[in-house]
Motif scaffolding. Structure first.
Motif, PDB file in Angstrom:
ATOM      1  N   ALA A  10       0.528  -1.076  -0.200  1.00 58.14           N
ATOM      2  CA  ALA A  10      -0.090  -0.280  -0.075  1.00 58.14           C
ATOM      3  C   ALA A  10       1.013   1.239  -0.170  1.00 58.14           C
ATOM      4  O   ALA A  10       0.881   2.460  -0.553  1.00 58.14           O
ATOM      5  N   ALA A  11       1.589   1.131   0.958  1.00 61.51           N
ATOM      6  CA  ALA A  11       3.005   2.451   1.132  1.00 61.51           C
ATOM      7  C   ALA A  11       3.444   2.730  -0.509  1.00 61.51           C
ATOM      8  O   ALA A  11       3.980   3.522  -1.022  1.00 61.51           O
ATOM      9  N   SER A  23      -2.474  13.083  -6.906  1.00 57.76           N
ATOM     10  CA  SER A  23      -3.363  13.406  -5.418  1.00 57.76           C
ATOM     11  C   SER A  23      -4.160  12.645  -4.852  1.00 57.76           C
ATOM     12  O   SER A  23      -4.460  11.662  -5.476  1.00 57.76           O
ATOM     13  N   ILE A  24      -4.166  12.292  -3.581  1.00 57.85           N
ATOM     14  CA  ILE A  24      -4.337  11.098  -3.141  1.00 57.85           C
ATOM     15  C   ILE A  24      -5.328  11.395  -1.826  1.00 57.85           C
ATOM     16  O   ILE A  24      -5.264  12.574  -1.064  1.00 57.85           O
ATOM     17  N   GLY A  25      -6.213  11.045  -2.341  1.00 57.05           N
ATOM     18  CA  GLY A  25      -8.072  11.239  -0.869  1.00 57.05           C
ATOM     19  C   GLY A  25      -7.954  10.068  -0.136  1.00 57.05           C
ATOM     20  O   GLY A  25      -7.994   8.643  -0.580  1.00 57.05           O
ATOM     21  N   VAL A 139      -0.719   5.872   3.756  1.00 56.46           N
ATOM     22  CA  VAL A 139      -1.083   6.143   2.953  1.00 56.46           C
ATOM     23  C   VAL A 139      -0.496   7.796   2.527  1.00 56.46           C
ATOM     24  O   VAL A 139      -0.448   7.874   1.293  1.00 56.46           O
ATOM     25  N   ARG A 140      -0.227   7.897   3.721  1.00 60.47           N
ATOM     26  CA  ARG A 140       0.308   9.663   3.276  1.00 60.47           C
ATOM     27  C   ARG A 140      -0.442  10.446   2.294  1.00 60.47           C
ATOM     28  O   ARG A 140       0.335  11.517   1.325  1.00 60.47           O
ATOM     29  N   GLY A 167      -0.189  18.201   7.987  1.00 55.90           N
ATOM     30  CA  GLY A 167      -0.411  18.529   6.673  1.00 55.90           C
ATOM     31  C   GLY A 167      -1.851  18.025   5.848  1.00 55.90           C
ATOM     32  O   GLY A 167      -1.412  17.453   4.327  1.00 55.90           O
ATOM     33  N   ILE A 168      -2.537  17.396   6.116  1.00 56.64           N
ATOM     34  CA  ILE A 168      -3.595  16.252   5.552  1.00 56.64           C
ATOM     35  C   ILE A 168      -4.795  17.551   5.425  1.00 56.64           C
ATOM     36  O   ILE A 168      -5.427  18.303   6.581  1.00 56.64           O
TER      37      ILE A 168
END
Ligand code: AMP
Length: 283
Positions: A10-11, A23-25, A139-140, A167-168
């Motif tokens: 996953a990482a 970008s990741i949601g 996931v960052r 920072g999320i």
């Protein structure tokens, strides 16, 4: 869509996306997905290039007498649902992999976690913040979507992200309800026919109490009492708490002059249901 229980995979997938400038949601869930969860996935996908959904029934957020063992687990159906909605990755780790031997860290947010559900579910929010910190680390994401159904959880996660400078961006999604008003919940499937019928009174009572405020009632005491009175004839419902709080700090408030969250926990038989409504009276 990729489904994995491996945090390394996953990482790596997420790191590759970031390297490509995507970008990741992120939508953290405990599975048994319903339209409420689906709305979060839709929101994540409208604001991000890739959507990651985690499915993890997190043992550390359940109390000893709570429903960890009986909590519904429907991984295959859940994957089909989020695949349809365009999620790119489902991360469904095993509990012993998340809490591997030697795991010694806990993230605890004070004040905002203390009242409401935090007062009745000791340690619950520590479990939530710790697992979210772990999942955020894997996931960052650029943003994560949480439902306002769990309004205190939203406030706690926002506080953690702000205090720890993670920072999320935290996006709060509106509550999705059944046609009779009952807030969707994975736990609704525990309800008997009669409990389910009476459970709709919770949202009706919240709406009526909110209408009272919108038509000029300023006293939170009167508003909370209106909620209690509306449930008096529902013999299968038992109110655990009804509170009026500031929606960001979860500190109790006495008047409706500012934004007020009317938040409740009610047992329908043995099933604990939570719901809330935001009251924004004109000043
Ligand atoms: P859970 O699987 O219960 O941990 O919930 C995962 C996420 O879905 C949380 O952010 C919840 O607030 C959100 N959620 C659960 N039910 C609803 C609902 N009826 N409407 C909107 N969001 C919800």
């Amino acid at each position: 869509m990729i489904v994995t229980d491996s945090e390394q995979s996953a990482a790596k997938i997420c790191a590759d996306w970031r390297a490509e400038g995507l970008s990741i949601g992120f939508v953290p869930t405990m599975g048994a997905l319903h339209r409420g969860h689906e709305s979060l996935v839709e929101l994540a996908s409208s604001s991000s290039d890739r959507v990651v959904v985690s499915i993890f029934v997190n043992p550390s957020q359940f109390g000893p007498s709570e429903d960890l063992d009986s909590y519904p687990r429907t991984l295959e159906e859940d994957c089909n649902k989020v695949r349809e909605l365009g999620a790119s990755l489902v991360f469904a780790p095993k509990a012993d992999a998340v809490y591997s031997s030697g795991f010694s860290t806990g993230v605890s947010v004070s004040n905002v976690s203390d009242g409401l559900c935090g007062a009745f579910r000791r340690g619950h929010f520590d479990g939530v913040t710790t697992v979210c910190a772990v999942l955020f680390g894997i996931v960052r994401p650029d943003r994560a979507v949480f439902g306002m159904k769990d309004a205190q959880q939203v406030a706690v996660i926002k506080r953690m992200v702000s205090d720890l400078r993670l920072g999320i961006e935290i996006i709060a999604a509106p509550i999705v309800r059944e046609s009779d008003g009952l807030a969707l919940s994975s736990r609704n499937q525990y309800l008997s026919f009669e409990e389910r019928q009476q459970a709709s009174t919770i949202s009706t009572a919240l709406r009526n109490a909110s209408d009272l405020a919108l038509s000029g009632e300023k006293s939170c005491k009167v508003i909370k009492n209106a909620f209690l009175v509306a449930l008096e004839h529902s013999d299968l419902l038992r109110v655990q708490y009804v509170e009026t709080v500031d929606p960001d700090t979860m500190i109790g408030v006495e008047t409706t002059e500012k934004r007020v969250l009317l938040a409740v926990a009610v047992f329908a038989g043995k099933t604990r249901l939570i719901d809330n409504i935001l009251i924004e009276s004109e000043v």
